[in-house]
Design a protein around this motif. Structure first.
Motif, mmCIF file in Angstrom:
data_model
loop_
_atom_site.group_PDB
_atom_site.id
_atom_site.type_symbol
_atom_site.label_atom_id
_atom_site.label_comp_id
_atom_site.label_asym_id
_atom_site.label_seq_id
_atom_site.Cartn_x
_atom_site.Cartn_y
_atom_site.Cartn_z
ATOM 1 N N ARG A 153 -5.681 1.508 -17.535
ATOM 2 C CA ARG A 153 -5.059 1.330 -16.235
ATOM 3 C C ARG A 153 -3.594 0.809 -16.407
ATOM 4 O O ARG A 153 -2.896 1.170 -15.395
ATOM 5 C CB ARG A 153 -5.757 0.142 -15.214
ATOM 6 C CG ARG A 153 -7.079 0.825 -14.694
ATOM 7 C CD ARG A 153 -8.105 -0.132 -13.983
ATOM 8 N NE ARG A 153 -9.135 0.698 -13.337
ATOM 9 C CZ ARG A 153 -9.855 1.447 -13.991
ATOM 10 N NH1 ARG A 153 -9.985 1.632 -15.351
ATOM 11 N NH2 ARG A 153 -10.934 2.096 -13.226
ATOM 12 N N PHE A 154 -3.462 0.146 -17.253
ATOM 13 C CA PHE A 154 -2.003 -0.542 -17.630
ATOM 14 C C PHE A 154 -1.144 0.665 -18.060
ATOM 15 O O PHE A 154 -0.173 0.916 -17.194
ATOM 16 C CB PHE A 154 -2.052 -1.322 -18.714
ATOM 17 C CG PHE A 154 -0.722 -1.761 -19.173
ATOM 18 C CD1 PHE A 154 0.077 -2.780 -18.458
ATOM 19 C CD2 PHE A 154 0.114 -1.203 -20.290
ATOM 20 C CE1 PHE A 154 1.453 -3.084 -18.496
ATOM 21 C CE2 PHE A 154 1.345 -1.762 -20.562
ATOM 22 C CZ PHE A 154 1.903 -2.670 -19.773
ATOM 23 N N LEU A 155 -1.556 1.590 -18.743
ATOM 24 C CA LEU A 155 -0.700 2.743 -19.079
ATOM 25 C C LEU A 155 -0.515 3.856 -17.929
ATOM 26 O O LEU A 155 0.500 4.105 -17.638
ATOM 27 C CB LEU A 155 -1.403 3.688 -20.231
ATOM 28 C CG LEU A 155 -1.608 2.963 -21.576
ATOM 29 C CD1 LEU A 155 -2.317 3.848 -22.499
ATOM 30 C CD2 LEU A 155 -0.408 2.726 -22.133
ATOM 31 N N TYR A 156 -1.613 3.964 -17.091
ATOM 32 C CA TYR A 156 -1.534 4.654 -15.854
ATOM 33 C C TYR A 156 -0.537 4.224 -14.853
ATOM 34 O O TYR A 156 0.293 4.757 -14.335
ATOM 35 C CB TYR A 156 -2.915 4.761 -15.247
ATOM 36 C CG TYR A 156 -3.060 5.416 -13.845
ATOM 37 C CD1 TYR A 156 -2.694 6.798 -13.761
ATOM 38 C CD2 TYR A 156 -3.220 4.677 -12.780
ATOM 39 C CE1 TYR A 156 -2.808 7.355 -12.487
ATOM 40 C CE2 TYR A 156 -3.305 5.117 -11.619
ATOM 41 C CZ TYR A 156 -3.025 6.529 -11.304
ATOM 42 O OH TYR A 156 -3.008 7.127 -10.265
ATOM 43 N N TYR A 157 -0.592 2.948 -14.811
ATOM 44 C CA TYR A 157 0.227 2.195 -13.876
ATOM 45 C C TYR A 157 1.576 2.234 -14.228
ATOM 46 O O TYR A 157 2.677 2.169 -13.435
ATOM 47 C CB TYR A 157 -0.263 0.937 -13.270
ATOM 48 C CG TYR A 157 -1.384 0.971 -12.604
ATOM 49 C CD1 TYR A 157 -1.802 1.636 -11.492
ATOM 50 C CD2 TYR A 157 -2.550 0.186 -12.758
ATOM 51 C CE1 TYR A 157 -3.187 1.773 -10.892
ATOM 52 C CE2 TYR A 157 -3.679 -0.109 -12.129
ATOM 53 C CZ TYR A 157 -3.737 0.971 -11.098
ATOM 54 O OH TYR A 157 -5.087 0.696 -10.307
ATOM 55 N N THR A 158 1.943 1.927 -15.755
ATOM 56 C CA THR A 158 3.261 2.098 -15.917
ATOM 57 C C THR A 158 3.676 3.422 -15.787
ATOM 58 O O THR A 158 5.059 3.666 -15.369
ATOM 59 C CB THR A 158 3.319 1.727 -17.397
ATOM 60 O OG1 THR A 158 2.129 2.521 -18.312
ATOM 61 C CG2 THR A 158 2.864 0.182 -17.644
ATOM 62 N N ALA A 159 2.927 4.525 -16.105
ATOM 63 C CA ALA A 159 3.218 5.719 -15.928
ATOM 64 C C ALA A 159 3.938 6.220 -14.487
ATOM 65 O O ALA A 159 4.898 6.743 -14.450
ATOM 66 C CB ALA A 159 2.408 6.930 -16.396
ATOM 67 N N ILE A 160 3.071 5.683 -13.549
ATOM 68 C CA ILE A 160 3.427 6.098 -12.017
ATOM 69 C C ILE A 160 4.505 5.322 -11.477
ATOM 70 O O ILE A 160 4.892 5.523 -10.574
ATOM 71 C CB ILE A 160 2.207 6.054 -11.321
ATOM 72 C CG1 ILE A 160 1.484 4.915 -11.211
ATOM 73 C CG2 ILE A 160 0.989 7.002 -11.785
ATOM 74 C CD1 ILE A 160 0.474 4.681 -10.036
ATOM 75 N N SER A 161 4.760 4.042 -12.073
ATOM 76 C CA SER A 161 5.689 3.515 -11.841
ATOM 77 C C SER A 161 7.025 3.669 -12.083
ATOM 78 O O SER A 161 8.012 3.290 -11.639
ATOM 79 C CB SER A 161 5.347 1.679 -12.024
ATOM 80 O OG SER A 161 4.231 1.175 -11.619
ATOM 81 N N PHE A 162 7.167 4.320 -12.839
ATOM 82 C CA PHE A 162 8.576 4.754 -13.653
ATOM 83 C C PHE A 162 9.418 5.522 -12.662
ATOM 84 O O PHE A 162 10.592 5.135 -12.556
ATOM 85 C CB PHE A 162 8.330 5.448 -14.843
ATOM 86 C CG PHE A 162 9.759 6.006 -15.536
ATOM 87 C CD1 PHE A 162 10.288 4.968 -16.487
ATOM 88 C CD2 PHE A 162 10.274 7.393 -15.693
ATOM 89 C CE1 PHE A 162 11.474 5.241 -16.941
ATOM 90 C CE2 PHE A 162 11.437 7.758 -16.160
ATOM 91 C CZ PHE A 162 12.176 6.701 -17.069
ATOM 92 N N ILE A 163 8.955 6.684 -12.205
ATOM 93 C CA ILE A 163 9.591 7.397 -11.041
ATOM 94 C C ILE A 163 10.063 6.516 -9.904
ATOM 95 O O ILE A 163 11.264 6.644 -9.517
ATOM 96 C CB ILE A 163 8.852 8.549 -10.600
ATOM 97 C CG1 ILE A 163 8.757 9.652 -11.891
ATOM 98 C CG2 ILE A 163 9.596 9.431 -9.629
ATOM 99 C CD1 ILE A 163 8.133 10.696 -11.537
ATOM 100 N N PRO A 164 9.343 5.708 -9.420
ATOM 101 C CA PRO A 164 9.695 4.864 -8.061
ATOM 102 C C PRO A 164 10.770 3.947 -8.563
ATOM 103 O O PRO A 164 11.792 3.721 -7.983
ATOM 104 C CB PRO A 164 8.541 4.244 -7.707
ATOM 105 C CG PRO A 164 7.230 5.013 -8.090
ATOM 106 C CD PRO A 164 7.801 5.602 -9.330
#
Length: 793
Positions: free
Chosen positions: A340-351
């Motif tokens: 989940r940490f990797l997933y959330y860091t990935a989707i947070s980058f573009i915003p």
């Protein structure tokens, strides 16, 4: 005496620590941070080189100002200027400032003012709370594991982490005690960790670091600490050297530790210690990577991206992680957290990039340096990641209050899984499905369709479309070519749901638009797909059974009586399907319910909550237990557990005990067959017959007393059932998919080559007599049942 000795040890330890904390706190509270770095010009003048943004000098002094006097003495003779090239602890400053046209102005400053609230929180409150937390950790470990060598090293690691953070501000103010404290605690921190890992892994007979390497690390840490001490207590100008030495030693040691953890994880990636090393590696990287990337390494080039006070916060992850590991001796689900940490860091980058891009476009870029924009990006990125990570827990707390329909979906799936467990025909399955969909979705119409592929022509034919509009039919024929079970097909009106597949035929369900003309939302789509997967399993099983029965009926079309071996085969297949369905329910629905029950139980134990919330969660927990019990009961009814292993008599006694708890009638059993071994088909047949008779007695006959006799007479087995219920007219008893009925009992007995008779009149009870041979006259088609180890006990 031992207690007195322990108290003396604590006083000896705590008293110097308390004095050190009070001294450093006094330095932070009473010494204003000036925040100026100076350089000596070729003419011997003391020139302001850099000004810290969070300091007294920001807004007072300017780069290029010439300091002539500090505390009334020549600036070049000031001790800290000579030693560290800073002007901390100054009370008065005399400055020459050159104007734009070359004129010089003489200025006099008095360094005064109190520490700001933000500085107080950042430089004193946070470090104090952190140190107190680590002291609590240390005492907990000491009292529980005081004789464990690894525990003692872990305590030193805790204290070095807390002291490093607490003394960092005083060290930044160039206080000698603060610099010495930071120098020793900071340099020993990674060495204590390596030492702890060596002692901790020794219990698993795993080497982490050799004794020689450990001694070398301690020696190097002592050298780094000695350099700081020498610089603080003498007049040698070693500020640059001590900072570089500390950072290089700290960074290189931690990089080496991470490499060791990676090597250990790779070595044990398929063994029992794989989770342990993944756990430690993740914790270490999470704690030290931000400090290394954003402060330690950039500081070597003089451009730290994030202040040390901020980046050091991540270092607390290490003591917390190892305190949990050492005290509980358990590992939490690191894969769950890490994924989940990797997933959330990935989707947070573009915003985060978009937000910074908008800020750059709105604000003037000249207002900030590139370093400031990087810092702002990291803050936004971190906040987004943490928010998304916390969203799951927020959902768990609040979703039930705001999104109540999602809990209807969960209850619907539980209800639907129970209903399909009793389905024996495709038509019954479709009825259950229609009822469930109409109970959840406000749809106007539902239509079942069949999509069949013709191998000879290569075309798909769609049947059952009489109630559909032509454009819907055309769209289905174009889009539903090779659909998978659970697939939702978008249509001009409504949607198509694939609910089953067998050979060349797909079962489809057309679902009309909702009454409010809104499209299906994400939760509704997910619910429909889940229900479709349940249907797919049942469809396939029912098709297999019905297909085989149709083949048998076709072969016996001209025969009046079905051979007993065919009946045995049919019942064997039916029981096998019951067992498969019970296994599917046990391995899917039941296990999921158990997992959610354990998660809820752990949540209630681990987190404090209000009494009202606790009562509500307790009710939910009791409801989950009821669902679990119902699923287990359904599995037991589909396939009685350990029936063959227990034997017929013990299985019947257990059945009677369960029925006495659920019903209000008494049951007596007379038998002389405790030593007779029946085969699997005979045991199961008698058991099912007794089940059906007891079910009839409880639901229809309203009997209060039941008598059962089971005896062996020569080579024959005799069974006699009698109750005192209200009786019935046998000609009016009808079969249904829920009850085996008289016809079912007759077929069971015929499959055993036996005979059965029924006796009943209104208000005179119900009586059954049957007999069958121990050795059937025909054995064709017999088959035993396979292992039932998957079923609920």
């Amino acid at each position: 005496m031992p207690r007195l000795r322990t108290k003396l040890k604590l006083i000896t330890f705590l008293l110097p620590l308390l004095l050190l904390v009070l001294y450093l706190s006094n330095v932070v509270l009473n010494q204003q941070k000036i925040g100026v770095s100076v350089r000596i010009s070729d003419l011997g003048q003391v020139v302001v080189a850099e000004i810290d943004g969070d300091s007294w000098a920001n807004g007072q002094l300017q780069q290029g100002d010439i300091l002539t006097a500090i505390n009334g003495q020549a600036a070049a003779d000031y001790e800290l200027v000579q030693k560290y090239k800073v002007i901390e602890r100054a009370e008065t400053l005399d400055v020459i400032r050159k104007g734009n046209e070359g004129e010089a102005a003489r200025l006099h400053f008095i360094v005064e003012g109190r520490i700001s609230n933000w500085s107080l929180i950042l430089h004193l409150v946070f470090p104090s709370v952190s140190l107190l937390l680590f002291l609590v950790f240390s005492f907990q470990v000491y009292y529980r594991q005081k004789h464990d060598r690894a525990a003692n090293i872990l305590i030193l690691f805790f204290l070095s982490t807390g002291l490093s953070y607490f003394s960092s501000t005083a060290s930044g103010l160039v206080d000698p005690v603060g610099r010495i404290t930071l120098g020793w605690s900071f340099s020993l921190l990674p060495v204590f960790f390596a030492h702890f890992m060596r002692e901790y892994l020794a219990r698993y007979k795993e080497d982490f670091i050799s004794l020689i390497c450990l001694r070398v690390l301690y020696f190097m840490a002592c050298v780094a600490g000695s350099i700081v001490t020498l610089s603080a207590l003498t007049n040698y100008s070693m500020l640059l050297m001590e900072s570089k030495v500390l950072l290089v030693f700290f960074s290189s040691t931690n990089v080496w530790i991470v490499c060791k953890l990676i090597a250990k994880y790779y070595k044990h990636r398929t063994g029992e210690l794989q989770v342990l090393f993944k756990f430690t590696l993740t914790g270490h990287v999470l704690a030290f990577l931000p400090f290394l990337l954003f402060y330690s390494v950039p500081e070597l080039w003089g451009v730290p991206v994030v202040p040390a006070e901020i980046s050091a916060v991540f270092l607390f992850a290490i003591p917390v992680v190892y305190f949990y590991l050492f005290m509980t001796r358990r590992l939490f689900d690191i894969d769950f957290v890490l994924n989940r940490f990797l997933y959330y860091t990935a989707i947070s980058f573009i915003p985060a990039v978009l937000i910074i891009g908008l800020m750059v476009g709105i604000l003037k870029q000249s207002q900030y340096t590139w370093l400031k924009w990087v810092q702002i990006f990291l803050v936004v990125y971190f906040i987004l990641t943490v928010f998304l990570f916390a969203k799951e827990f927020i959902d768990f707390r609040l979703r039930r209050s705001f999104l109540k329909e999602s809990y209807n979906f969960q209850g619907s799936i539980e209800r639907f899984s129970k209903q399909v467990s009793r389905v024996m025909k495709i038509s019954d399955l479709e009825q259950v499905l229609v009822r469930e969909i109409r109970a959840i979705l406000p749809v106007r119409e539902l239509v079942f369709l069949k999509l069949t592929y013709d191998q000879e022509t290569g075309y798909h034919s769609l049947t059952g479309t009489e109630r559909l509009k032509p454009e819907i039919v055309r769209s289905l024929q174009e889009r539903a070519l090779h659909p998978a079970v659970g697939e939702l097909i978008a249509l001009p009106q409504g949607v198509g749901l694939v609910i089953g597949h067998y050979r060349m035929t797909h079962e489809l369900l057309w679902i009309d638009d909702k009454d409010n003309h809104t499209s299906l939302n994400l939760d509704e789509r997910t619910w429909l797909q889940t229900v479709a997967h349940y249907c797919g399993i049942v469809y396939e099983n029912l098709y297999l059974i019905e297909g085989l029965i149709e083949d048998l009926e076709a072969q016996m079309k001209d025969q009046q009586d079905v051979p007993s071996w065919v009946l045995r085969l049919i019942f064997t297949l039916s029981e096998n399907e019951r067992r498969r369905l019970a296994a599917d329910l046990h391995d899917a629905a039941l296990q999921d319910q158990l997992i959610w029950y354990r998660k809820l139980e752990a949540l209630m134990l681990d987190y404090p909550m209000k009494d009202e919330l606790w009562k509500q969660l307790e009710l939910i927990k009791e409801g989950l237990l009821d669902v679990i019990h119902q699923i287990r009961q359904t599995c037991n009814e589909l396939r009685p557990p350990l029936l063959n292993e227990m034997g017929l008599i013990e299985a019947l006694e257990q059945l009677f005990a369960e029925e006495r708890l659920r019903s209000n009638y008494s049951i007596s059993l007379q038998t002389n067959m405790t030593s007779i071994e029946l085969n699997d088909s005979q045991i199961l047949a008698v058991y099912r017959i007794v089940q059906e008779l007891l079910r009839n007695a409880g639901k229809h006959a309203q009997a209060t007393d039941i008598q059962i006799e089971l005896e062996q007479r020569g080579e024959q087995v005799f069974f006699h059932y009698k109750d005192n219920g209200r009786g019935l007219e046998l000609s009016k008893l009808q079969d249904s998919f829920r009850h085996m009925g008289i016809s079912g009992i007759k077929e069971r007995v015929r499959s055993l080559d036996g005979e059965v008779s029924f006796f009943s009149e209104l208000n005179k009870g119900f009586e059954v007599r049957l007999m069958f041979p121990l050795v059937p006259t025909s054995r064709n088609g017999e088959g035993g049942d396979s292992d039932d180890h998957h079923l609920a006990g």
